[in-house]
Design a protein around this motif. Sequence first.
Motif, mmCIF file in Angstrom:
data_model
loop_
_atom_site.group_PDB
_atom_site.id
_atom_site.type_symbol
_atom_site.label_atom_id
_atom_site.label_comp_id
_atom_site.label_asym_id
_atom_site.label_seq_id
_atom_site.Cartn_x
_atom_site.Cartn_y
_atom_site.Cartn_z
ATOM 1 N N THR A 235 18.554 -30.604 -9.863
ATOM 2 C CA THR A 235 17.158 -30.968 -10.125
ATOM 3 C C THR A 235 17.043 -32.010 -11.228
ATOM 4 O O THR A 235 16.329 -33.018 -11.085
ATOM 5 N N ASN A 236 17.723 -31.792 -12.357
ATOM 6 C CA ASN A 236 17.652 -32.747 -13.470
ATOM 7 C C ASN A 236 18.152 -34.128 -13.063
ATOM 8 O O ASN A 236 17.555 -35.162 -13.411
ATOM 9 N N MET A 237 19.255 -34.147 -12.321
ATOM 10 C CA MET A 237 19.829 -35.419 -11.885
ATOM 11 C C MET A 237 18.871 -36.163 -10.955
ATOM 12 O O MET A 237 18.641 -37.376 -11.098
ATOM 13 N N VAL A 238 18.298 -35.447 -9.998
ATOM 14 C CA VAL A 238 17.382 -36.070 -9.034
ATOM 15 C C VAL A 238 16.127 -36.586 -9.734
ATOM 16 O O VAL A 238 15.689 -37.725 -9.491
ATOM 17 N N ASN A 239 15.553 -35.784 -10.613
ATOM 18 C CA ASN A 239 14.337 -36.203 -11.312
ATOM 19 C C ASN A 239 14.594 -37.423 -12.195
ATOM 20 O O ASN A 239 13.770 -38.343 -12.266
ATOM 21 N N TRP A 240 15.752 -37.434 -12.871
ATOM 22 C CA TRP A 240 16.082 -38.576 -13.730
ATOM 23 C C TRP A 240 16.261 -39.844 -12.910
ATOM 24 O O TRP A 240 15.706 -40.896 -13.249
ATOM 25 N N ARG A 241 17.010 -39.739 -11.840
ATOM 26 C CA ARG A 241 17.255 -40.923 -11.011
ATOM 27 C C ARG A 241 15.958 -41.453 -10.414
ATOM 28 O O ARG A 241 15.720 -42.673 -10.393
ATOM 29 N N GLU A 253 19.238 -55.661 -12.032
ATOM 30 C CA GLU A 253 19.292 -56.223 -10.680
ATOM 31 C C GLU A 253 20.327 -55.494 -9.830
ATOM 32 O O GLU A 253 21.045 -56.102 -9.034
ATOM 33 N N GLU A 254 20.379 -54.202 -9.999
ATOM 34 C CA GLU A 254 21.284 -53.347 -9.229
ATOM 35 C C GLU A 254 20.544 -52.083 -8.799
ATOM 36 O O GLU A 254 19.792 -51.499 -9.576
ATOM 37 N N LYS A 255 20.753 -51.672 -7.537
ATOM 38 C CA LYS A 255 20.183 -50.416 -7.077
ATOM 39 C C LYS A 255 20.921 -49.246 -7.719
ATOM 40 O O LYS A 255 22.134 -49.309 -7.928
ATOM 41 N N LEU A 256 20.190 -48.189 -8.013
ATOM 42 C CA LEU A 256 20.804 -46.984 -8.557
ATOM 43 C C LEU A 256 20.730 -45.889 -7.502
ATOM 44 O O LEU A 256 19.697 -45.245 -7.316
ATOM 45 N N THR A 257 21.817 -45.696 -6.779
ATOM 46 C CA THR A 257 21.907 -44.626 -5.792
ATOM 47 C C THR A 257 22.548 -43.403 -6.441
ATOM 48 O O THR A 257 22.931 -43.428 -7.620
ATOM 49 N N PHE A 258 22.692 -42.342 -5.667
ATOM 50 C CA PHE A 258 23.344 -41.148 -6.197
ATOM 51 C C PHE A 258 24.873 -41.316 -6.279
ATOM 52 O O PHE A 258 25.533 -40.620 -7.052
ATOM 53 N N SER A 349 33.135 -38.103 0.164
ATOM 54 C CA SER A 349 32.443 -38.400 1.408
ATOM 55 C C SER A 349 31.054 -37.774 1.357
ATOM 56 O O SER A 349 30.925 -36.552 1.230
ATOM 57 N N ASN A 350 30.022 -38.598 1.427
ATOM 58 C CA ASN A 350 28.650 -38.119 1.333
ATOM 59 C C ASN A 350 28.129 -37.790 2.726
ATOM 60 O O ASN A 350 27.448 -38.592 3.365
ATOM 61 N N VAL A 351 28.442 -36.585 3.208
ATOM 62 C CA VAL A 351 27.989 -36.181 4.543
ATOM 63 C C VAL A 351 26.491 -35.914 4.552
ATOM 64 O O VAL A 351 25.868 -35.871 5.617
ATOM 65 N N ILE A 376 20.782 -33.177 -0.230
ATOM 66 C CA ILE A 376 20.014 -32.588 -1.325
ATOM 67 C C ILE A 376 18.664 -32.135 -0.762
ATOM 68 O O ILE A 376 17.918 -32.940 -0.199
ATOM 69 N N LYS A 377 18.370 -30.825 -0.901
ATOM 70 C CA LYS A 377 17.140 -30.282 -0.335
ATOM 71 C C LYS A 377 16.407 -29.453 -1.375
ATOM 72 O O LYS A 377 17.030 -28.731 -2.158
ATOM 73 N N LYS A 378 15.089 -29.561 -1.359
ATOM 74 C CA LYS A 378 14.280 -28.713 -2.226
ATOM 75 C C LYS A 378 14.055 -27.374 -1.537
ATOM 76 O O LYS A 378 13.730 -27.322 -0.343
ATOM 77 N N ARG A 379 14.234 -26.293 -2.305
ATOM 78 C CA ARG A 379 13.966 -24.967 -1.751
ATOM 79 C C ARG A 379 13.690 -23.989 -2.890
ATOM 80 O O ARG A 379 14.065 -24.236 -4.047
ATOM 81 N N PRO A 380 13.044 -22.873 -2.579
ATOM 82 C CA PRO A 380 12.760 -21.883 -3.617
ATOM 83 C C PRO A 380 14.034 -21.189 -4.074
ATOM 84 O O PRO A 380 14.863 -20.791 -3.254
ATOM 85 N N GLU A 381 14.201 -21.090 -5.382
ATOM 86 C CA GLU A 381 15.377 -20.455 -5.964
ATOM 87 C C GLU A 381 14.934 -19.447 -7.024
ATOM 88 O O GLU A 381 13.917 -19.640 -7.701
ATOM 89 N N VAL A 382 15.717 -18.395 -7.170
ATOM 90 C CA VAL A 382 15.480 -17.426 -8.240
ATOM 91 C C VAL A 382 16.194 -17.927 -9.492
ATOM 92 O O VAL A 382 17.405 -18.112 -9.487
ATOM 93 N N ILE A 383 15.426 -18.159 -10.551
ATOM 94 C CA ILE A 383 15.991 -18.629 -11.812
ATOM 95 C C ILE A 383 15.634 -17.653 -12.924
ATOM 96 O O ILE A 383 14.718 -16.830 -12.781
#
Length: 434
Positions: A235-241, A253-258, A349-351, A376-383
Motif C-alpha cells: 500500500t505505501n509503495m503504491v500510494n507513493w508512486r 523526463e523519465e516514467k516511474l513504473t513499479f 518476471s512481472n506476471v 497488485i489488487k486492492k482488497r479488504p484485509e484484517v490489520i
Amino acid sequence: MALIELKMPKMGESISEATIINWLKQEGEYIEEEETLLEVATDKVDSEVPAPCSGVVKQILHQANEVVEVGKVIAIIDAEATEGIAKTTTTAPTIVAEEKEEIKKVTVASEGFAVKNSGSPNTNGFLSPLVISIAQKEHLTIEELHSIPGTGTDGRVCKSDVMQYLKNRTYPVASRPQPTVQSPVSTYNAPPISYVEGKDQLIEMDRMRKMIADHMVYSKHTSPHVTCYIEVNVTNMVNWRNAVKKDFQEKYEEKLTFTPIFVEAVAKAIREYPMINSSLDGNKIIVHKDVNIGMATALPTGNLIVPVVKNADEKNLLGLAKNVNHLANNARNNALKPEEIQGSTFTISNVGTFGSLMGTPIINQPEAAILAMGIIKKRPEVITSPEGEDQIAIRSMMYLSLSFDHRIVDGYLGGSFLRKIGDELEAFDSNRTI
C-alpha cells in the motif's frame, strides 16, 4: 590484392556460435565500411554485422541458416576493389596460395578468440539449446553428449561435433553403460496429436520461439525447481508512486513504473543473501560479485527476451528508472544490443502485467533463482491498529513467488531471501523524496 577476412563476431561470453539469418550483400557487390553486411542470430538476440572495410565481397563461405562458430571466417572482402566491379562468376572464387599469403587477419568484435580443439570428452557441462534439440531428435543420452569431444570454446560441444558423432556411431544406444543419474534428455515418444485438415490451424514455430522452448526444457531438465510464495502489503509503495509519478516525469523526463522499485528491493535482498546470486558449474558454486538483474520482457511478437540491468545494487532509483525505461524501449523496438541481454545473475518476471495473480516461473539458466510478481489488487484485509485492535481496511496486496534451484539453494535461503524482498516492499518509505 588486399583480402580481408570477416569472422563471426563474439557476441557474449557464453556465446560460442551463431546462425546466419541472411546476407545483405552478395558476392561481387560493393560495400562501404561499417555498412551492414549480414544479420546473425544467437539464442539471445539478432544482430547486424558491419563490414570491416570498404570493398567488394569476394567470397561468402557460409550461407543463410548455417550455424557458424565464433571466430570462424564467414566472408572475404577485396579491400582494393572499387565500386562498380561486376561479379564475374556465379560460383565462389577459389583463392590461390599467393592470395592467401596476402590476406589480412581481421576479426570483427572478437579479439582474443581461439578455437580450442581439445580432442577429449566434453567436461565443462554446458550444452547449447541447439545441441540439446539435436540430441532429443536423435535420442542421445546425456552421457553420450558429454563423451563427445568438443571443438568449441573451452571444449564445448557444437552442432558439427554432434553430427560427426552421429555419422560414426556404430553401436546401439542401449549397449552403452547407463549412468547412475537419469538422463535429462528424454527418449519418451510423445503421443500423436489428432489434426483435422481444413479446420485446425498449423503454425510453424519461428526461430526465437524454438530457442525459448529449448531453453525452458533445458532449464526444467537441469534444475530441480522449488517455488515458494508470500503475500505482501504494498500500500505505501503504491500510494507513493501514484503521488510522485507525474512530478518524477516532469523533473527527470523519465516514467516511474513499479519495475525499478522491484529491482531496487531485489538488489537490496541480494546484498543480504549473496548466495542467491550464484550459478552451479559442475560441483562448484560460483557466487557472482556483480548484481545484474534480468527483466523478462514480452516482445510485440509475443516472444520473450530478458534485457539486463547491470550493477543494479550500485544505482539509485532514478538510475534504475532510466536503465529500465531504456531497455524496455529497445525491447519494444527490437533494438536491444547483445551486451544489453547478457550477463544476468538473477531474473524477475512481472506476471501481474497480464493480470495473473501469481506465477511459477522457470529459472533462467544458468542462474539459481527467478522472482515472479503478481498483479497488485486492492482488497479488504484484517490489520492490527497501534492500540492492538483488529480492524478491516482496504490495502493494496500482491503475491511474490520465487523459483529456485534446489541443488544449490535450500528452503531456508530461498524463503529468507523472498521474505527480505517482501519486507523491503512493505517497509517502503511513503515520505521518500524524488
